[in-house]
Design a protein around this motif. Structure first.
Motif, PDB file in Angstrom:
ATOM      1  N   PHE B 142       0.849  -1.185   0.000  1.00  0.00           N
ATOM      2  CA  PHE B 142       0.000   0.000   0.000  1.00  0.00           C
ATOM      3  C   PHE B 142       0.890   1.241   0.000  1.00  0.00           C
ATOM      4  O   PHE B 142       1.841   1.325   0.787  1.00  0.00           O
ATOM      5  N   ASN B 143       0.553   2.181  -0.865  1.00  0.00           N
ATOM      6  CA  ASN B 143       1.308   3.427  -0.955  1.00  0.00           C
ATOM      7  C   ASN B 143       0.993   4.311   0.253  1.00  0.00           C
ATOM      8  O   ASN B 143      -0.137   4.779   0.409  1.00  0.00           O
ATOM      9  N   LYS B 144       1.994   4.557   1.086  1.00  0.00           N
ATOM     10  CA  LYS B 144       1.767   5.328   2.316  1.00  0.00           C
ATOM     11  C   LYS B 144       1.452   6.786   2.016  1.00  0.00           C
ATOM     12  O   LYS B 144       0.803   7.467   2.819  1.00  0.00           O
ATOM     13  N   ASP B 145       1.903   7.296   0.874  1.00  0.00           N
ATOM     14  CA  ASP B 145       1.573   8.674   0.503  1.00  0.00           C
ATOM     15  C   ASP B 145       0.083   8.816   0.210  1.00  0.00           C
ATOM     16  O   ASP B 145      -0.464   9.916   0.223  1.00  0.00           O
ATOM     17  N   VAL B 146      -0.576   7.684  -0.071  1.00  0.00           N
ATOM     18  CA  VAL B 146      -2.014   7.712  -0.368  1.00  0.00           C
ATOM     19  C   VAL B 146      -2.803   7.254   0.851  1.00  0.00           C
ATOM     20  O   VAL B 146      -3.773   7.884   1.260  1.00  0.00           O
ATOM     21  N   ILE B 147      -2.375   6.141   1.412  1.00  0.00           N
ATOM     22  CA  ILE B 147      -2.996   5.612   2.634  1.00  0.00           C
ATOM     23  C   ILE B 147      -2.012   5.895   3.768  1.00  0.00           C
ATOM     24  O   ILE B 147      -1.082   5.120   4.004  1.00  0.00           O
ATOM     25  N   PRO B 148      -2.198   6.992   4.491  1.00  0.00           N
ATOM     26  CA  PRO B 148      -1.154   7.444   5.407  1.00  0.00           C
ATOM     27  C   PRO B 148      -0.906   6.526   6.598  1.00  0.00           C
ATOM     28  O   PRO B 148       0.184   6.508   7.150  1.00  0.00           O
ATOM     29  N   TYR B 149      -1.912   5.771   6.990  1.00  0.00           N
ATOM     30  CA  TYR B 149      -1.714   4.948   8.180  1.00  0.00           C
ATOM     31  C   TYR B 149      -2.351   3.566   8.037  1.00  0.00           C
ATOM     32  O   TYR B 149      -3.509   3.429   7.631  1.00  0.00           O
ATOM     33  N   LEU B 150      -1.569   2.567   8.367  1.00  0.00           N
ATOM     34  CA  LEU B 150      -2.083   1.201   8.483  1.00  0.00           C
ATOM     35  C   LEU B 150      -1.428   0.570   9.704  1.00  0.00           C
ATOM     36  O   LEU B 150      -0.359   1.016  10.140  1.00  0.00           O
ATOM     37  N   SER B 151      -2.053  -0.458  10.234  1.00  0.00           N
ATOM     38  CA  SER B 151      -1.476  -1.137  11.397  1.00  0.00           C
ATOM     39  C   SER B 151      -1.781  -2.627  11.311  1.00  0.00           C
ATOM     40  O   SER B 151      -2.625  -3.054  10.524  1.00  0.00           O
ATOM     41  N   ARG B 152      -1.098  -3.378  12.135  1.00  0.00           N
ATOM     42  CA  ARG B 152      -1.378  -4.815  12.188  1.00  0.00           C
ATOM     43  C   ARG B 152      -2.839  -5.059  12.555  1.00  0.00           C
ATOM     44  O   ARG B 152      -3.462  -5.987  12.051  1.00  0.00           O
TER      45      ARG B 152
END
Lengths: 235, 235
Positions: B142-152
DNA sequence: TATAATTTGTCCGTATGTATA
DNA sequence: TTATACATACGGACAAATTAT
């Protein structure tokens, strides 16, 4: 008489293919297309909808209708694939008829083809080659009450070409299940592969515009060559 | 504010699912639906188009809009499948996060995701289970510049749910290549299969409505469970 | 940053064509 | 043949997203 929006759509698609819009990377605006083709906005939008469905363009609201860089060449586009010939118009598609006989529908086939038991069916087993490569083995059944005549000659060319081009019948719907499996010995030999090698399998039901099932087939694809392409857009 | 034709489409779909039209085997006529929902003909037709696309109905000119008996249960419908959760809403879908890390895009990933090298990417490897069965292994970026936050935590539920439901981002396009291959040892063990067993593989690019690629993933499906369903209609 | 122009998306109403019953 | 029901086509208005000013 072909519908106006289809004529427009085909024309635009041809222009795209010819590279007319390659530099801009996008189509002219809807208003420009309206002037160009002298049709209503609805007609342009219906034409464009077809291009979207086939994965040719990607409209972005407020921005334009961008040409789509298709991920990979040599793929079978699930959106315009009914029969190999139309999907690979620029390649050499051949068919080798292995079995050709007239059968009567048993219980299983009657259910699959939504017909009564005993209905006459053409059973055709073919090996199909694309550019000389062993691409797919097709086990197909055609309802003779719907398609009154088939022959080895027709089967060795394109059956779908014959049905839509010569018989002028209109294909309306195609259902398809795609799965992976293991090759049996006979199929493996025909494809030039080994027993228990992977296979990309599709099971297909084809219907006319009237909804009647005229073709049921099981395709065993060569996993080394066949890739399916599916371009979706969500509204 | 959801578009009117989507509201109507959802409503009709719900009625279909509830069996409201099961006896008739078809929908009310367009004119009846116009009266029922108090909307224009265009809106009804756009609503109906969605149902056709999803394979719920089959309109036959002059005859009616017939409910479609979908060939097989337990299939992943390619037309409304972006993420397992939405496709199997009535089943228990679980995710087991195997790897979760922040990477920088190398040349290959930069090309696949249409971003520049060095772009921060979430790399997530998951095993997904449906009704407890080992369904698919996903290698996703996932592109972090587009989806700024993800987590386990998010990854162990549904990432797509999070993106569209929580972040309110709209998925616009999904490209998908489907092929068959041979399982590698590690994947085979995770799926409870044997090395070199067949695999149903799909490679996916997901874009927002703005056209930007936010997710690139490779899914290794368990060939014993996964079947893709593609319902086409030709105009 | 704010505004205007551009461009696609939605929605309405009407009329006519075409396939089926 | 007539009626029914979906398909095509036109034209206009406003909304929403993006891009240019």
């Amino acid at each position: 008489m072909k519908a106006k929006y289809k004529v427009v759509s085909d024309s635009i698609q041809k222009d795209i293919h010819a590279g007319k819009y390659a530099e801009a990377g996008k189509l002219p605006t809807e208003d420009d297309l309206i002037k160009l083709y002298q049709v209503s906005r609805n007609t342009i939008r219906k034409a464009v909808d077809l291009l979207v469905k086939r994965g040719a363009i990607m409209p972005i609201q407020g921005s334009g209708m961008f040409l789509r860089k298709v991920p990979s060449e040599g793929c079978v586009n699930l959106e315009d694939f009914y029969g190999l010939t139309s999907g690979f118009s620029d390649r050499l598609v051949q068919a080798q008829v292995i079995d050709f006989e007239l059968q009567e529908a048993d219980a299983r086939l009657a259910e699959a083809m939504q017909c009564s038991r005993g209905t006459p069916l053409y059973y055709i087993k073919r090996l199909r080659l694309v550019d000389g490569k062993r691409f797919v083995i097709e086990y197909s059944y055609f309802n003779k009450d719907v398609i009154p005549y088939l022959s080895r000659e027709i089967a060795s060319a394109s059956i779908y070409q014959y049905i839509s081009g010569d018989l002028k019948m209109q294909i309306g719907y195609v259902d398809r299940i795609i799965e992976a499996g293991r090759l049996e010995k006979g199929d493996a030999e025909l494809l030039g592969l080994k027993e228990a090698d992977p296979a990309l399998i599709s099971i297909n039901w084809a219907m006319l515009k009237s909804g009647v099932v005229f073709d049921y087939s099981i395709d065993i694809h060569n996993y080394k060559y066949t890739k399916f392409l599916k371009l979706s857009n969500f509204v």
